[in-house]
Design a protein around this motif. Sequence first.
Motif, mmCIF file in Angstrom:
data_model
loop_
_atom_site.group_PDB
_atom_site.id
_atom_site.type_symbol
_atom_site.label_atom_id
_atom_site.label_comp_id
_atom_site.label_asym_id
_atom_site.label_seq_id
_atom_site.Cartn_x
_atom_site.Cartn_y
_atom_site.Cartn_z
ATOM 1 N N TYR A 179 0.537 -1.058 0.188
ATOM 2 C CA TYR A 179 -0.435 0.161 -0.070
ATOM 3 C C TYR A 179 0.938 1.233 0.205
ATOM 4 O O TYR A 179 0.525 1.818 -0.299
ATOM 5 C CB TYR A 179 -0.898 0.135 1.139
ATOM 6 C CG TYR A 179 -2.440 -0.834 1.276
ATOM 7 C CD1 TYR A 179 -3.268 -0.559 0.027
ATOM 8 C CD2 TYR A 179 -2.338 -1.998 1.754
ATOM 9 C CE1 TYR A 179 -4.249 -1.430 0.146
ATOM 10 C CE2 TYR A 179 -3.367 -2.897 1.677
ATOM 11 C CZ TYR A 179 -4.264 -2.842 0.635
ATOM 12 O OH TYR A 179 -5.116 -3.269 0.434
ATOM 13 N N SER A 180 1.531 0.875 0.521
ATOM 14 C CA SER A 180 3.190 2.532 0.449
ATOM 15 C C SER A 180 3.826 2.603 -0.334
ATOM 16 O O SER A 180 3.756 3.514 -1.773
ATOM 17 C CB SER A 180 4.536 2.473 1.394
ATOM 18 O OG SER A 180 3.877 1.590 2.624
ATOM 19 N N VAL A 181 3.769 1.502 -1.466
ATOM 20 C CA VAL A 181 4.200 1.389 -3.195
ATOM 21 C C VAL A 181 3.027 2.070 -4.325
ATOM 22 O O VAL A 181 2.716 2.979 -4.818
ATOM 23 C CB VAL A 181 4.266 0.500 -3.948
ATOM 24 C CG1 VAL A 181 4.554 0.680 -5.134
ATOM 25 C CG2 VAL A 181 5.850 -0.486 -3.067
ATOM 26 N N GLY A 182 1.464 2.382 -3.506
ATOM 27 C CA GLY A 182 0.510 1.918 -4.161
ATOM 28 C C GLY A 182 0.177 4.189 -3.723
ATOM 29 O O GLY A 182 0.062 4.522 -4.541
ATOM 30 N N PHE A 183 0.304 4.158 -2.676
ATOM 31 C CA PHE A 183 -0.126 6.122 -2.206
ATOM 32 C C PHE A 183 1.004 6.428 -3.098
ATOM 33 O O PHE A 183 0.892 7.947 -3.022
ATOM 34 C CB PHE A 183 0.142 5.667 -0.558
ATOM 35 C CG PHE A 183 0.547 7.308 0.170
ATOM 36 C CD1 PHE A 183 -0.899 7.684 -0.361
ATOM 37 C CD2 PHE A 183 2.101 7.522 -0.066
ATOM 38 C CE1 PHE A 183 -0.747 9.610 -0.054
ATOM 39 C CE2 PHE A 183 1.795 9.032 0.586
ATOM 40 C CZ PHE A 183 0.299 9.699 1.036
ATOM 41 N N PHE A 184 2.504 6.304 -2.940
ATOM 42 C CA PHE A 184 3.696 6.826 -3.662
ATOM 43 C C PHE A 184 3.490 7.321 -5.059
ATOM 44 O O PHE A 184 2.973 8.411 -5.711
ATOM 45 C CB PHE A 184 4.821 6.421 -3.052
ATOM 46 C CG PHE A 184 5.126 7.197 -1.800
ATOM 47 C CD1 PHE A 184 5.216 8.753 -1.193
ATOM 48 C CD2 PHE A 184 4.534 6.016 -0.397
ATOM 49 C CE1 PHE A 184 5.848 8.412 0.290
ATOM 50 C CE2 PHE A 184 4.949 6.912 0.691
ATOM 51 C CZ PHE A 184 5.344 7.978 1.225
ATOM 52 N N PHE A 185 2.986 5.803 -5.645
ATOM 53 C CA PHE A 185 2.498 6.785 -7.101
ATOM 54 C C PHE A 185 1.623 7.027 -7.641
ATOM 55 O O PHE A 185 1.831 7.735 -8.567
ATOM 56 C CB PHE A 185 2.596 4.657 -7.945
ATOM 57 C CG PHE A 185 1.729 4.776 -8.929
ATOM 58 C CD1 PHE A 185 2.258 5.092 -9.748
ATOM 59 C CD2 PHE A 185 0.352 4.647 -9.490
ATOM 60 C CE1 PHE A 185 2.265 4.726 -11.363
ATOM 61 C CE2 PHE A 185 -0.096 4.181 -10.570
ATOM 62 C CZ PHE A 185 1.246 4.938 -11.639
ATOM 63 N N ILE A 186 0.066 6.825 -6.346
ATOM 64 C CA ILE A 186 -0.954 8.288 -6.697
ATOM 65 C C ILE A 186 -0.478 9.637 -6.168
ATOM 66 O O ILE A 186 -1.383 10.332 -7.117
ATOM 67 C CB ILE A 186 -2.822 7.562 -5.722
ATOM 68 C CG1 ILE A 186 -2.693 5.571 -6.506
ATOM 69 C CG2 ILE A 186 -3.120 8.665 -5.553
ATOM 70 C CD1 ILE A 186 -3.491 5.937 -5.079
ATOM 71 N N LEU A 187 0.718 9.896 -5.341
ATOM 72 C CA LEU A 187 0.682 10.686 -4.997
ATOM 73 C C LEU A 187 1.407 11.526 -6.249
ATOM 74 O O LEU A 187 1.485 12.256 -6.386
ATOM 75 C CB LEU A 187 1.572 11.121 -3.661
ATOM 76 C CG LEU A 187 2.634 11.911 -3.548
ATOM 77 C CD1 LEU A 187 1.080 12.630 -2.577
ATOM 78 C CD2 LEU A 187 3.351 11.610 -2.216
ATOM 79 N N PHE A 188 2.638 10.870 -7.006
ATOM 80 C CA PHE A 188 3.043 11.600 -8.333
ATOM 81 C C PHE A 188 2.753 11.093 -9.372
ATOM 82 O O PHE A 188 3.400 11.031 -10.328
ATOM 83 C CB PHE A 188 4.447 10.744 -8.002
ATOM 84 C CG PHE A 188 5.369 11.027 -7.795
ATOM 85 C CD1 PHE A 188 6.475 12.119 -7.614
ATOM 86 C CD2 PHE A 188 5.680 10.638 -6.098
ATOM 87 C CE1 PHE A 188 7.132 12.607 -7.017
ATOM 88 C CE2 PHE A 188 6.817 10.641 -5.314
ATOM 89 C CZ PHE A 188 7.607 11.849 -5.656
ATOM 90 N N TRP A 189 1.196 10.972 -9.455
ATOM 91 C CA TRP A 189 0.396 9.892 -10.854
ATOM 92 C C TRP A 189 0.233 11.242 -11.651
ATOM 93 O O TRP A 189 0.396 11.600 -12.780
ATOM 94 C CB TRP A 189 -0.683 9.734 -10.607
ATOM 95 C CG TRP A 189 -2.281 9.525 -11.721
ATOM 96 C CD1 TRP A 189 -3.338 10.227 -12.204
ATOM 97 C CD2 TRP A 189 -1.914 8.701 -13.106
ATOM 98 N NE1 TRP A 189 -3.560 10.378 -13.133
ATOM 99 C CE2 TRP A 189 -2.711 8.832 -13.454
ATOM 100 C CE3 TRP A 189 -0.142 7.913 -13.204
ATOM 101 C CZ2 TRP A 189 -2.332 8.025 -14.944
ATOM 102 C CZ3 TRP A 189 -0.431 7.090 -14.038
ATOM 103 C CH2 TRP A 189 -1.498 7.389 -15.138
ATOM 104 N N PRO A 190 -0.041 12.819 -10.851
ATOM 105 C CA PRO A 190 -0.367 13.808 -11.583
ATOM 106 C C PRO A 190 1.019 14.388 -12.459
ATOM 107 O O PRO A 190 1.280 14.566 -14.116
ATOM 108 C CB PRO A 190 -0.051 14.891 -10.939
ATOM 109 C CG PRO A 190 -0.857 14.499 -9.951
ATOM 110 C CD PRO A 190 -0.506 13.170 -9.712
#
Length: 243
Positions: free
Chosen positions: A15-26
């Motif tokens: 979930y940490s990987v997913g969180f930071f991926f979403i954070l950098f998604w833009p």
Amino acid sequence: MKLALKRIHTYFYQYSVGFFFILFWPVLYLLKKRPWLYKYINKIRQFIALISSAISGIFYRATFEQPIDWSRTYVICPNHTSNLDVSAISTNLRNNHCFMGKAELLDHFVLRYFFTTIDITVNRESKMSSFRAFKLASEKLKDGVSVVIFPEATIPDAYPPVLHSFKNGPFRLAIEMKVPIIPVTSMDTWKVLWDTGKEFGSRPGICDIFVHKPIETAHLTLDDADALRDEVYAIIKKKLPQA
């Protein structure tokens, strides 16, 4: 109870990987529309790998047999025991690079982005898919992008993992393109997280990789592919007991 905690740790890491991926998604979304900026996707992937691992207590450490000239292009061949191998290798490469991986990774929420931009997918059951993947890998090398290929083509089912036989693809590719090949030994990532972590979970720890000196291929022909494969296999197999 110990296994339950290790499985909780795996979920926390994922979930940490997913969180930071979403954070950098833009930023990643904008880069996806601009192929000439793809090299920056690697930088973001390295950061996501480092920070999501660090907050989970997972760290990566590389030992180099000799200094690497990162201005050159390479075919990089590691053994494969853990999903953490990609992070351990990616965060320690200092040039633009891509990974070759199985087509099933396109179903992964995070990995799909990278395999539809900078990385290469291959259906190993299809000769046509393999041909296209290695053709694309050749084009990447021509463009100065190093290619990381796991020559075992899978994570071993045995636990503790045993080194599988190597496929010929990456060695033929290196010889055809006249680029050096770098063996990489993933020493103990499997002790932190084996495979996907689904069965035994994961734990905080340090993942060590050993980056061997490059093997030149400019003087080789395709008839030498088997010998090169066996040489790289022997190098990695000899190093593994030192983990």
